[in-house]
Design an enzyme around this catalytic site. Structure first.
Site, PDB file in Angstrom:
ATOM      1  N   ASP A  90      44.198  19.179  42.089  1.00 41.30           N
ATOM      2  CA  ASP A  90      45.240  19.221  41.055  1.00 41.30           C
ATOM      3  C   ASP A  90      46.032  17.914  41.106  1.00 41.30           C
ATOM      4  O   ASP A  90      47.204  17.877  41.475  1.00 41.30           O
ATOM      5  CB  ASP A  90      46.156  20.426  41.308  1.00 41.30           C
ATOM      6  CG  ASP A  90      47.169  20.631  40.196  1.00 41.30           C
ATOM      7  OD1 ASP A  90      46.947  20.102  39.095  1.00 41.30           O
ATOM      8  OD2 ASP A  90      48.188  21.305  40.438  1.00 41.30           O
ATOM      9  N   HIS A 119      48.213  27.062  35.656  1.00 43.28           N
ATOM     10  CA  HIS A 119      47.884  27.340  37.053  1.00 43.28           C
ATOM     11  C   HIS A 119      47.002  28.573  37.213  1.00 43.28           C
ATOM     12  O   HIS A 119      46.174  28.631  38.132  1.00 43.28           O
ATOM     13  CB  HIS A 119      49.164  27.453  37.875  1.00 43.28           C
ATOM     14  CG  HIS A 119      49.876  26.134  38.026  1.00 43.28           C
ATOM     15  ND1 HIS A 119      50.953  25.775  37.258  1.00 43.28           N
ATOM     16  CD2 HIS A 119      49.605  25.063  38.817  1.00 43.28           C
ATOM     17  CE1 HIS A 119      51.345  24.553  37.587  1.00 43.28           C
ATOM     18  NE2 HIS A 119      50.551  24.103  38.530  1.00 43.28           N
ATOM     19  N   GLN A 165      56.551   7.177  43.720  1.00 38.40           N
ATOM     20  CA  GLN A 165      56.668   7.578  42.325  1.00 38.40           C
ATOM     21  C   GLN A 165      58.119   7.939  42.021  1.00 38.40           C
ATOM     22  O   GLN A 165      58.940   8.057  42.929  1.00 38.40           O
ATOM     23  CB  GLN A 165      55.759   8.793  42.045  1.00 38.40           C
ATOM     24  CG  GLN A 165      56.048   9.977  42.959  1.00 38.40           C
ATOM     25  CD  GLN A 165      54.899  10.949  43.053  1.00 38.40           C
ATOM     26  OE1 GLN A 165      53.888  10.832  42.372  1.00 38.40           O
ATOM     27  NE2 GLN A 165      55.040  11.951  43.903  1.00 38.40           N
ATOM     28  N   ASP A 215      49.210  16.144  49.917  1.00 36.69           N
ATOM     29  CA  ASP A 215      49.939  15.455  48.854  1.00 36.69           C
ATOM     30  C   ASP A 215      50.529  14.176  49.430  1.00 36.69           C
ATOM     31  O   ASP A 215      51.121  14.191  50.513  1.00 36.69           O
ATOM     32  CB  ASP A 215      51.050  16.342  48.289  1.00 36.69           C
ATOM     33  CG  ASP A 215      51.600  15.797  46.982  1.00 36.69           C
ATOM     34  OD1 ASP A 215      51.238  16.320  45.923  1.00 36.69           O
ATOM     35  OD2 ASP A 215      52.394  14.836  47.031  1.00 36.69           O
ATOM     36  N   ASP A 238      47.202  10.258  51.790  1.00 37.21           N
ATOM     37  CA  ASP A 238      46.326   9.947  50.673  1.00 37.21           C
ATOM     38  C   ASP A 238      45.103  10.863  50.737  1.00 37.21           C
ATOM     39  O   ASP A 238      44.503  11.048  51.809  1.00 37.21           O
ATOM     40  CB  ASP A 238      45.894   8.484  50.757  1.00 37.21           C
ATOM     41  CG  ASP A 238      44.893   8.123  49.687  1.00 37.21           C
ATOM     42  OD1 ASP A 238      45.314   7.827  48.564  1.00 37.21           O
ATOM     43  OD2 ASP A 238      43.675   8.145  49.991  1.00 37.21           O
ATOM     44  N   ALA A 239      44.736  11.447  49.595  1.00 36.77           N
ATOM     45  CA  ALA A 239      43.674  12.454  49.585  1.00 36.77           C
ATOM     46  C   ALA A 239      42.345  11.905  50.071  1.00 36.77           C
ATOM     47  O   ALA A 239      41.626  12.565  50.849  1.00 36.77           O
ATOM     48  CB  ALA A 239      43.522  13.036  48.177  1.00 36.77           C
ATOM     49  N   ASP A 293      53.924  20.619  44.007  1.00 31.31           N
ATOM     50  CA  ASP A 293      54.957  21.511  43.478  1.00 31.31           C
ATOM     51  C   ASP A 293      54.804  22.945  43.973  1.00 31.31           C
ATOM     52  O   ASP A 293      55.697  23.771  43.772  1.00 31.31           O
ATOM     53  CB  ASP A 293      54.956  21.487  41.949  1.00 31.31           C
ATOM     54  CG  ASP A 293      53.573  21.747  41.352  1.00 31.31           C
ATOM     55  OD1 ASP A 293      52.761  22.445  41.974  1.00 31.31           O
ATOM     56  OD2 ASP A 293      53.309  21.223  40.242  1.00 31.31           O
TER      57      ASP A 293
END
Length: 608
Positions: A465, A357, A327, A409, A443-444, A389
């Protein structure tokens, strides 16, 4: 008195018969050499004069050396003189370089296509639609170029060089043009598809021209086999280099400029190789050098061009930008407002991210405490999917009963950035460096599968999230298959929460996520909160067994946005936000991505 004829004397030699006339079209097989022209001008031999071929053979025949000559050569060690290359050897060497040119121009052509498709997905979203359109338009334009090549009937070498120069300029500056076009034009689509059609047409034109230039002295079947083989090899090289090396290290702007330079390099070599066939080669060489200079200047200023073009996409100054293999991460800052964008989509603003959040994390922790007040040592096991983040982790670490956090992530550059950048670690309070946090760059969906196969214990709380489902690679993380995996990774008394887009601006998307969670065997409790940067934003609280939403937050924690009175209002939806009829999101159709795109165009369904 003439002597009588003798049987030992040869009869007078007849003049050589004239060669039959050759068929001449616009592409002669081999241009006449200097020797051919000299032979044509020479007068025919007389009856007692040897023919030109015989004279040449006599010259080539070595004379009998004197006995002293070998001794002299041995004494002085004179090196043997190298014979100049024959015309056939020169043609073979040029043919090999032409095949290499085929591979280079094929690589360049595919890279321009990949750049256009990547830019379209960045700027316009919905990667599958944009890639499909780009590939279809580009291939059609190549077909048009191949068809138009039949009208090029003269000066093939010069036409090929001109095609290379136009491709070099247009393709080389394509990414720069689209960056600035997106910022300045009402729609970037005409510019995008205009570049695609022009470059695709010229790429479709260059290979037929090369084949016609190379056909001299070659069988058609051998020529086609060689050209297509090198063409496909060039495509393979582009498809490997683009995602693995070019995009991560050079970015889009400098990658397009680099391959523009390669096209111009092919043009410069062609001017040299075809110098005998080019009537104005000095003028062509000058044009080529000017194009190379223009592209080299862009390459030298490529990083600044990329930063300037990207800055024009955002309202505030860009303080950080990085293209990762997954990305594009961009951070802007204006006074105290720090914003993160992923592929041009806003992820948070520091002025109101606390609302998002707090609403994401604390209702789930309150529900977990309500279901299981005392987790016992070593504390609650929490799973965070996305959230690289560290802002959701910051909120989790406020709870002293949280014993461990597994953060999954995909992009290691994201977690590295938010672990080291001083401005960003100030926002997340250094949460990613806490010893209770373990980071998994995976990868989730794959991570959940492997976690289950490894027999690891389930989690007490799961925070999902993830970015909005604006493409199919993200849409799979909102499918029933994914949520079933998530359900199996929760304890029977566990709790999860999913960010679910805006129930007001993307109602079909929001309620599709709710329906999909329920179809996966989870009991959903949708709720929403007002986040000024996003508007009305939605979440879904889930659990393996039905339960009431939490009535109060955990005591002893200070929140900027949430309190017990506000918590109760989150789970109330007004009458104009009633669920619309939607289908669930499955892995094989991913209707959610289509709902999301439709919501962006017509969020309230007025046009349906």
């Amino acid at each position: 008195m003439a002597p009588p004829p003798s049987d030992d004397l040869e009869p007078p030699r007849e003049a050589p018969a004239a060669a039959p006339p050759r068929d001449v079209d616009h592409e002669p097989s081999d241009p006449p050499t200097a020797e051919d022209r000299a032979a044509a001008k020479a007068p025919p031999p007389g009856p007692d004069e040897p023919a030109a071929a015989d004279r040449a053979a006599a010259k080539a025949q070595p004379s009998e050396p004197d006995e002293a000559e070998p001794a002299a050569a041995a004494r002085w060690g004179d090196p043997p003189s190298a014979a100049p290359p024959t015309a056939a050897e020169v043609r073979a060497a040029r043919g090999r370089l032409l095949l290499l040119s085929v591979m280079v121009v094929a690589t360049c052509g595919l890279v321009y296509e990949l750049i256009s498709a990547t830019m379209a997905s960045y700027l316009l979203g919905d990667s599958v639609t944009q890639w499909s359109l780009v590939i279809g338009v580009y291939l059609s334009a190549m077909g048009l170029g191949s068809w138009l090549s039949k009208y090029v009937v003269s000066h093939l070498h010069a036409r090929f060089i001109h095609v290379q120069l136009v491709i070099a300029l247009v393709g080389g500056y394509s990414a720069t043009a689209m960056f600035f076009g997106f910022a300045q034009l009402s729609s970037v689509r005409p510019l995008l598809f205009g570049i695609l059609v022009l470059v695709g047409t010229l790429v479709g034109l260059e290979i037929p021209l090369l084949m016609r230039i190379m056909k001299q002295g070659q069988d058609l079947k051998d020529l086609v086999a060689r050209v297509l083989a090198f063409d496909y090899l060039g495509s393979l090289a582009a498809s490997l280099l683009f995602p693995l090396a070019l995009l991560p290290y050079l970015g889009l702007v400098r990658t397009s400029l680099l391959f523009g330079l390669l096209n111009a390099g092919v043009a410069l070599w062609s001017v040299h190789a075809f110098r005998d066939e080019l009537p104005r080669r000095h003028w062509l060489r000058a044009q080529t050098l000017v194009v190379i200079a223009v592209l080299a200047a862009g390459m030298w200023a490529g990083k600044r061009l990329e930063d300037l073009g990207e800055s024009s996409l955002y309202d505030f100054p860009v303080i950080f930008s990085q293209k990762t293999p997954y990305q594009r991460l961009t951070i802007t800052r204006f006074e105290d407002d720090i914003r993160l964008y992923i592929d041009g989509n806003l992820q948070f603003s520091s002025t109101d991210e606390h609302r998002y959040h707090e609403a994401l994390v604390h209702p789930a922790l309150a529900a977990a405490a309500q279901a299981r007040p005392d987790p016992g040592p070593p504390g609650r096991r929490v799973l965070v999917l996305g959230g690289g983040d560290g802002l959701a982790v910051r909120e989790l670490l406020l709870h002293d009963d949280v014993g461990s956090i597994d953060l999954v992530d995909l992009d290691p550059a994201m977690t590295e950035l938010f672990s080291t950048h001083p401005v960003l670690t100030g926002l997340n309070r250094g949460s990613l460096s806490d010893p209770r946090v373990r980071i998994h760059s995976r990868d989730a969906m794959e991570w959940l599968v492997e976690h289950e196969r490894a027999g690891e214990p389930p989690f007490d709380v799961a925070i999902v999230d993830l970015p909005d489902p604006n493409n199919f690679s993200l849409g799979k993380l909102y499918t029933r298959s994914f949520y079933r995996l998530l359900a199996r990774r929760l304890r029977p008394d566990g709790v999860g929460v999913v960010q679910a887009t805006s129930p007001y601006l993307a109602p079909r998307s929001f309620w599709c996520i709710v329906a999909t969670l329920e179809a996966a065997g989870l009991s959903p409790r949708p709720y929403h909160a007002h986040v000024p940067s996003f508007g009305d934003w939605g979440f879904v609280l889930v659990s393996p067994t039905p339960r009431e939403p939490p009535s109060r937050l955990r005591p002893g924690l200070h929140h900027r946005f949430l309190d017990d009175a506000t918590l109760a209002t989150l789970f109330v939806f007004p009458a104009d936000q009633a669920p619309p009829p939607v289908e669930i999101n499955r892995l094989n159709d991913q209707l959610l991505v289509h709902y999301y795109e439709a919501d962006l165009v017509d969020p309230l369904g007025r046009k349906s």
